[in-house]
Design a protein around this motif. Structure first.
Motif, PDB file in Angstrom:
ATOM      1  N   VAL A 111       0.815  -1.215   0.000  1.00 35.68           N
ATOM      2  CA  VAL A 111       0.000   0.000   0.000  1.00 35.68           C
ATOM      3  C   VAL A 111       0.852   1.270   0.000  1.00 35.68           C
ATOM      4  CG1 VAL A 111      -1.754   1.292   1.271  1.00 35.68           C
ATOM      5  CG2 VAL A 111      -1.940  -1.188   1.066  1.00 35.68           C
ATOM      6  N   ASN A 112       1.810   1.346   0.914  1.00 33.24           N
ATOM      7  CA  ASN A 112       2.626   2.562   0.970  1.00 33.24           C
ATOM      8  C   ASN A 112       3.480   2.750  -0.279  1.00 33.24           C
ATOM      9  OD1 ASN A 112       1.507   3.134   3.433  1.00 33.24           O
ATOM     10  ND2 ASN A 112       3.407   2.989   4.589  1.00 33.24           N
ATOM     11  N   VAL A 113       3.886   1.659  -0.906  1.00 30.96           N
ATOM     12  CA  VAL A 113       4.641   1.765  -2.157  1.00 30.96           C
ATOM     13  C   VAL A 113       3.752   2.355  -3.247  1.00 30.96           C
ATOM     14  CG1 VAL A 113       5.798   0.435  -3.979  1.00 30.96           C
ATOM     15  CG2 VAL A 113       6.278  -0.049  -1.569  1.00 30.96           C
ATOM     16  N   ALA A 114       2.501   1.914  -3.321  1.00 27.76           N
ATOM     17  CA  ALA A 114       1.568   2.479  -4.306  1.00 27.76           C
ATOM     18  C   ALA A 114       1.334   3.966  -4.039  1.00 27.76           C
ATOM     19  CB  ALA A 114       0.246   1.714  -4.273  1.00 27.76           C
ATOM     20  N   ILE A 115       1.182   4.317  -2.769  1.00 31.73           N
ATOM     21  CA  ILE A 115       0.993   5.736  -2.413  1.00 31.73           C
ATOM     22  C   ILE A 115       2.236   6.533  -2.797  1.00 31.73           C
ATOM     23  CG2 ILE A 115       0.740   7.357  -0.483  1.00 31.73           C
ATOM     24  CD1 ILE A 115      -1.027   5.189   0.871  1.00 31.73           C
ATOM     25  N   LEU A 116       3.409   5.974  -2.533  1.00 32.88           N
ATOM     26  CA  LEU A 116       4.656   6.654  -2.864  1.00 32.88           C
ATOM     27  C   LEU A 116       4.757   6.919  -4.362  1.00 32.88           C
ATOM     28  CD1 LEU A 116       7.425   7.746  -1.995  1.00 32.88           C
ATOM     29  CD2 LEU A 116       8.305   5.433  -2.308  1.00 32.88           C
ATOM     30  N   HIS A 117       4.396   5.952  -5.193  1.00 32.15           N
ATOM     31  CA  HIS A 117       4.436   6.158  -6.645  1.00 32.15           C
ATOM     32  C   HIS A 117       3.448   7.237  -7.069  1.00 32.15           C
ATOM     33  CE1 HIS A 117       7.364   3.110  -7.450  1.00 32.15           C
ATOM     34  NE2 HIS A 117       6.628   2.155  -6.915  1.00 32.15           N
ATOM     35  N   TRP A 118       2.269   7.248  -6.451  1.00 35.90           N
ATOM     36  CA  TRP A 118       1.268   8.277  -6.735  1.00 35.90           C
ATOM     37  C   TRP A 118       1.801   9.662  -6.356  1.00 35.90           C
ATOM     38  CZ3 TRP A 118      -1.808  11.173  -3.153  1.00 35.90           C
ATOM     39  CH2 TRP A 118      -2.859  11.877  -3.735  1.00 35.90           C
ATOM     40  N   VAL A 119       2.431   9.750  -5.195  1.00 31.59           N
ATOM     41  CA  VAL A 119       3.018  11.016  -4.742  1.00 31.59           C
ATOM     42  C   VAL A 119       4.157  11.437  -5.669  1.00 31.59           C
ATOM     43  CG1 VAL A 119       4.420  12.051  -2.899  1.00 31.59           C
ATOM     44  CG2 VAL A 119       2.346  10.783  -2.328  1.00 31.59           C
ATOM     45  N   GLU A 120       4.976  10.491  -6.052  1.00 35.65           N
ATOM     46  CA  GLU A 120       6.118  10.792  -6.917  1.00 35.65           C
ATOM     47  C   GLU A 120       5.663  11.374  -8.261  1.00 35.65           C
ATOM     48  OE1 GLU A 120      10.280   8.566  -7.732  1.00 35.65           O
ATOM     49  OE2 GLU A 120       8.476   7.407  -8.196  1.00 35.65           O
ATOM     50  N   ARG A 121       4.608  10.791  -8.829  1.00 33.72           N
ATOM     51  CA  ARG A 121       4.079  11.328 -10.099  1.00 33.72           C
ATOM     52  C   ARG A 121       3.597  12.765  -9.910  1.00 33.72           C
ATOM     53  NH1 ARG A 121       1.940   6.171 -10.290  1.00 33.72           N
ATOM     54  NH2 ARG A 121      -0.150   6.899  -9.730  1.00 33.72           N
ATOM     55  N   GLY A 122       2.961  13.037  -8.783  1.00 34.20           N
ATOM     56  CA  GLY A 122       2.503  14.401  -8.512  1.00 34.20           C
ATOM     57  C   GLY A 122       3.650  15.362  -8.261  1.00 34.20           C
ATOM     58  N   LYS A 124       6.611  15.277  -9.485  1.00 35.85           N
ATOM     59  CA  LYS A 124       7.284  15.605 -10.743  1.00 35.85           C
ATOM     60  C   LYS A 124       6.559  16.726 -11.483  1.00 35.85           C
ATOM     61  CE  LYS A 124       9.546  11.194 -11.508  1.00 35.85           C
ATOM     62  NZ  LYS A 124       9.622   9.964 -12.306  1.00 35.85           N
ATOM     63  N   LYS A 125       5.254  16.865 -11.197  1.00 40.58           N
ATOM     64  CA  LYS A 125       4.455  17.926 -11.804  1.00 40.58           C
ATOM     65  C   LYS A 125       4.407  19.161 -10.911  1.00 40.58           C
ATOM     66  CE  LYS A 125       1.418  14.490 -13.906  1.00 40.58           C
ATOM     67  NZ  LYS A 125       0.074  13.924 -13.879  1.00 40.58           N
ATOM     68  N   GLY A 126       5.090  19.088  -9.765  1.00 35.06           N
ATOM     69  CA  GLY A 126       5.090  20.216  -8.837  1.00 35.06           C
ATOM     70  C   GLY A 126       3.839  20.291  -7.972  1.00 35.06           C
ATOM     71  N   ASP A 127       3.110  19.189  -7.857  1.00 37.10           N
ATOM     72  CA  ASP A 127       1.864  19.146  -7.072  1.00 37.10           C
ATOM     73  C   ASP A 127       2.174  18.834  -5.604  1.00 37.10           C
ATOM     74  OD1 ASP A 127      -0.669  18.811  -6.040  1.00 37.10           O
ATOM     75  OD2 ASP A 127      -1.276  17.271  -7.475  1.00 37.10           O
ATOM     76  N   LEU A 128       2.401  19.890  -4.825  1.00 35.67           N
ATOM     77  CA  LEU A 128       2.729  19.699  -3.413  1.00 35.67           C
ATOM     78  C   LEU A 128       1.545  19.196  -2.601  1.00 35.67           C
ATOM     79  CD1 LEU A 128       5.048  22.761  -2.738  1.00 35.67           C
ATOM     80  CD2 LEU A 128       5.668  20.382  -3.190  1.00 35.67           C
ATOM     81  N   ASN A 129       0.329  19.470  -3.055  1.00 38.33           N
ATOM     82  CA  ASN A 129      -0.846  18.935  -2.362  1.00 38.33           C
ATOM     83  C   ASN A 129      -0.863  17.409  -2.397  1.00 38.33           C
ATOM     84  OD1 ASN A 129      -2.081  21.229  -1.342  1.00 38.33           O
ATOM     85  ND2 ASN A 129      -3.079  21.672  -3.292  1.00 38.33           N
ATOM     86  N   ARG A 130      -0.441  16.850  -3.506  1.00 44.91           N
ATOM     87  CA  ARG A 130      -0.407  15.391  -3.601  1.00 44.91           C
ATOM     88  C   ARG A 130       0.625  14.824  -2.623  1.00 44.91           C
ATOM     89  NH1 ARG A 130      -0.183  11.750  -9.063  1.00 44.91           N
ATOM     90  NH2 ARG A 130      -2.016  12.982  -9.542  1.00 44.91           N
ATOM     91  N   VAL A 131       1.747  15.510  -2.481  1.00 48.16           N
ATOM     92  CA  VAL A 131       2.768  15.079  -1.517  1.00 48.16           C
ATOM     93  C   VAL A 131       2.186  15.121  -0.106  1.00 48.16           C
ATOM     94  CG1 VAL A 131       5.021  15.623  -0.514  1.00 48.16           C
ATOM     95  CG2 VAL A 131       4.669  15.846  -2.992  1.00 48.16           C
ATOM     96  N   ARG A 132       1.529  16.213   0.229  1.00 44.36           N
ATOM     97  CA  ARG A 132       0.917  16.356   1.553  1.00 44.36           C
ATOM     98  C   ARG A 132      -0.140  15.274   1.779  1.00 44.36           C
ATOM     99  NH1 ARG A 132      -1.136  21.194   0.929  1.00 44.36           N
ATOM    100  NH2 ARG A 132       0.852  22.186   1.375  1.00 44.36           N
ATOM    101  N   TRP A 133      -1.024  15.100   0.806  1.00 38.26           N
ATOM    102  CA  TRP A 133      -2.106  14.125   0.964  1.00 38.26           C
ATOM    103  C   TRP A 133      -1.595  12.690   0.980  1.00 38.26           C
ATOM    104  CZ3 TRP A 133      -6.621  14.471   2.985  1.00 38.26           C
ATOM    105  CH2 TRP A 133      -7.212  15.714   3.079  1.00 38.26           C
TER     106      TRP A 133
END
Length: 179
Positions: A111-122, A124-133
């Motif tokens: 689960v955390n690996v999937a979340i990490l990949h989702w955060v990483e994609r965000g 790369k686009k500069g989406d800090l909200n995705r990192v926070r969430w």
């Protein structure tokens, strides 16, 4: 009353797991968890005894590399609650630790690996909200992986825990135990 106690124990375990992943105030230690659960369950003495016993059971356990340790927090919390409710000892600590080990493996390796990949994609686009969430979601999932099993184990008792463990395939438990 048991519902409230089970809920409070589940909330404590959830908080302890969040603490382990963030502040590291050592609330996951069995001696701390056993004491707090003893207070919640109305029997401080049993909480101290079970917490200290579980602490000793895991004291020399050192896991290196990708090995996932049996979970001492779930062990202490559920063993203490069951000991208070049934007058038993720490017999449920090790089987419950295997449930915790399974939850650790699922959370950290899947689960955390999937979340990490989702955060990483965000990111790369500069989406800090995705990192926070991503952080919020990963921490909130502790309620699912640790809080819910704790609640059910305390609310339904030792028979529920034993029946659950008996239904788990031994190959699954062995696979999780070997990392």
């Amino acid at each position: 009353m048991l519902f409230v106690q089970a809920l409070l124990v589940a909330l404590w375990v959830t908080w302890a797991m969040i603490d382990e992943q963030t502040l590291q105030l050592q609330t996951t230690r069995a001696i701390i968890t056993g004491t707090v659960v003893g207070i919640i369950m109305g029997d401080l003495k049993t909480g101290l005894i079970v917490g200290a016993t579980v602490e000793l059971m895991f004291l020399a356990s050192v896991f290196v590399g990708t090995a996932v340790a049996p979970d001492v927090t779930l062990s202490a919390a559920i063993a203490t609650a069951i000991a208070v409710l049934s007058g038993g000892g720490t017999a449920t600590a090790i089987p419950v630790a295997l449930i915790g080990q399974t939850m650790n493996t699922l959370q950290y390796s899947v689960v955390n690996v999937a979340i990490l990949h989702w955060v990483e994609r965000g990111s790369k686009k500069g989406d800090l909200n995705r990192v926070r969430w991503g952080n919020y979601i990963a921490l909130a999932l502790n309620a699912v992986f640790y809080g819910l099993p704790t609640f059910f184990a305390v609310f339904y008792g030792a028979e529920y825990v034993v029946a659950f463990i008996d239904k788990l395939p031994t190959t699954l438990l062995a696979g999780f135990a070997n990392g």
